[in-house]
Write a protein that holds these residues in place. Sequence first.
Motif, short mmCIF file in Angstrom:
data_model
loop_
_atom_site.label_atom_id
_atom_site.label_comp_id
_atom_site.label_asym_id
_atom_site.label_seq_id
_atom_site.Cartn_x
_atom_site.Cartn_y
_atom_site.Cartn_z
N UNK A 66 0.85 -1.19 0.00
CA UNK A 66 0.00 0.00 0.00
C UNK A 66 0.89 1.23 0.00
N UNK A 67 0.65 2.14 -0.94
CA UNK A 67 1.45 3.36 -1.03
C UNK A 67 0.77 4.45 -0.19
N UNK A 68 1.10 4.46 1.09
CA UNK A 68 0.49 5.43 2.00
C UNK A 68 1.57 6.26 2.67
N UNK A 69 1.15 7.41 3.24
CA UNK A 69 2.09 8.35 3.85
C UNK A 69 2.17 8.12 5.35
N UNK A 70 3.34 7.75 5.86
CA UNK A 70 3.48 7.49 7.30
C UNK A 70 3.06 8.69 8.13
N UNK A 71 2.44 8.42 9.28
CA UNK A 71 2.07 9.48 10.19
C UNK A 71 0.74 10.14 9.92
N UNK A 72 0.03 9.69 8.90
CA UNK A 72 -1.28 10.26 8.57
C UNK A 72 -2.39 9.36 9.08
N UNK A 73 -3.59 9.96 9.21
CA UNK A 73 -4.75 9.17 9.64
C UNK A 73 -5.06 8.08 8.63
N UNK A 74 -4.86 8.39 7.34
CA UNK A 74 -5.13 7.39 6.30
C UNK A 74 -4.18 6.20 6.44
N UNK A 75 -2.92 6.49 6.76
CA UNK A 75 -1.95 5.42 6.94
C UNK A 75 -2.33 4.54 8.13
N UNK A 76 -2.76 5.16 9.22
CA UNK A 76 -3.18 4.40 10.39
C UNK A 76 -4.38 3.51 10.06
N UNK A 77 -5.28 4.03 9.22
CA UNK A 77 -6.45 3.24 8.82
C UNK A 77 -6.02 2.04 7.97
N UNK A 78 -5.02 2.25 7.10
CA UNK A 78 -4.51 1.14 6.28
C UNK A 78 -3.86 0.08 7.14
N UNK A 79 -3.08 0.52 8.12
CA UNK A 79 -2.43 -0.44 9.04
C UNK A 79 -3.49 -1.24 9.78
N UNK A 80 -4.55 -0.57 10.23
CA UNK A 80 -5.62 -1.26 10.95
C UNK A 80 -6.29 -2.31 10.07
N UNK A 81 -6.48 -1.98 8.79
CA UNK A 81 -7.10 -2.94 7.87
C UNK A 81 -6.20 -4.15 7.64
N UNK A 82 -4.90 -3.90 7.46
CA UNK A 82 -3.95 -5.00 7.29
C UNK A 82 -3.93 -5.89 8.52
N UNK A 83 -3.89 -5.27 9.69
CA UNK A 83 -3.84 -6.03 10.93
C UNK A 83 -5.11 -6.85 11.13
N UNK A 84 -6.27 -6.26 10.78
CA UNK A 84 -7.53 -6.98 10.92
C UNK A 84 -7.59 -8.20 10.01
N UNK A 85 -6.83 -8.15 8.90
CA UNK A 85 -6.76 -9.28 7.97
C UNK A 85 -5.64 -10.26 8.35
N UNK A 86 -5.11 -10.10 9.57
CA UNK A 86 -4.05 -10.98 10.10
C UNK A 86 -2.75 -10.87 9.31
N UNK A 87 -2.46 -9.69 8.77
CA UNK A 87 -1.21 -9.43 8.07
C UNK A 87 -0.29 -8.61 8.98
N UNK A 88 1.02 -8.86 8.88
CA UNK A 88 1.99 -8.12 9.68
C UNK A 88 2.48 -6.92 8.86
N UNK A 89 2.32 -5.69 9.37
CA UNK A 89 2.73 -4.50 8.61
C UNK A 89 4.21 -4.15 8.79
N UNK A 90 4.85 -3.78 7.68
CA UNK A 90 6.23 -3.31 7.68
C UNK A 90 6.35 -2.17 6.67
N UNK A 91 7.48 -1.44 6.72
CA UNK A 91 7.78 -0.41 5.73
C UNK A 91 8.87 -0.93 4.81
N UNK A 92 8.59 -0.98 3.53
CA UNK A 92 9.56 -1.49 2.56
C UNK A 92 9.54 -0.62 1.31
N UNK A 93 10.65 0.01 1.00
CA UNK A 93 10.81 0.75 -0.26
C UNK A 93 9.72 1.79 -0.48
N UNK A 94 9.33 2.49 0.58
CA UNK A 94 8.31 3.51 0.44
C UNK A 94 6.89 2.98 0.44
N UNK A 95 6.74 1.69 0.66
CA UNK A 95 5.41 1.06 0.69
C UNK A 95 5.12 0.54 2.10
#
Length: 251
Positions: free
Chosen positions: A190-219
């Motif tokens: 997911x191409x999201x901007x760290x530190x934004x509300x949208x990014x936090x929402x994306x992390x929450x969606x990934x976590x809810x789907x049982x995925x582990x979030x990391x930062x890789x190459x701007x993604x």
Amino acid sequence: MIRDLGPFIPKRPYKLDAPILTMLLNGVHDRHQGQVFVLQVGAGSGDSGLPLLQRFRDDGWSSLLIEPHPQNFAGLDALHAKGDRVAVLNLGISDLAANLPLHSLTPEAEAVQRRAPRGRASLIRDRIATPGTRPEDIISTEVPFLRMDTVLGELGIDSAQIVAVNAGGHEAQVLTSFDLATLDPSLVLVHSTPGTAADEACIATLTAASLHPFRVAGWLAGLAPDRLAVPLEELLTFFQKGTGAPQDTEE
């Protein structure tokens, strides 16, 4: 299981981005024995961004590539016109179905702003109106948007090994327009901007789907736990640990 390997602080972290992303893609390829289907929202013209073009051409991967911007889509369609494993759609994805204004720079303004990414487009006008951009430099095009679950249902798609989303600040809405867990991807980018509300929402969606979030190459990368394995020899070769290999003292 995630094991702590101890502290490692490279002097130039950006040098690790592209190889680590490649390792992740290799891990997906190996896990699924080359049978990889990519669902990509915001594919652009197809020849920049994520390094997927070679995978489609040489590794037998297949994909549904979705791009709302008409000019970008024209390039994407031409790029894959002779391919039989890649389907392309000219529409937007959101959490609602509607015709929405998509903002982008005029070709003339884009030619002047040479350092800006090519083909930028967003539903959020302020993402396009950077300092120095005049009102007349921005054009708006009405584009049809659908929910992803509608698209997947119409096409009969019920699984994807990789999901990639680059929607100009609209990534959170894209992710909530379908059941990510049901697709059971091994890797989500997911191409999201760290530190934004949208990014936090994306992390929450990934976590809810049982995925582990990391930062890789701007993604923002969501990894399915205990699924992607990088061969040890691949990792050691990257860090130049082979006998006779020159040692990198800068990292």
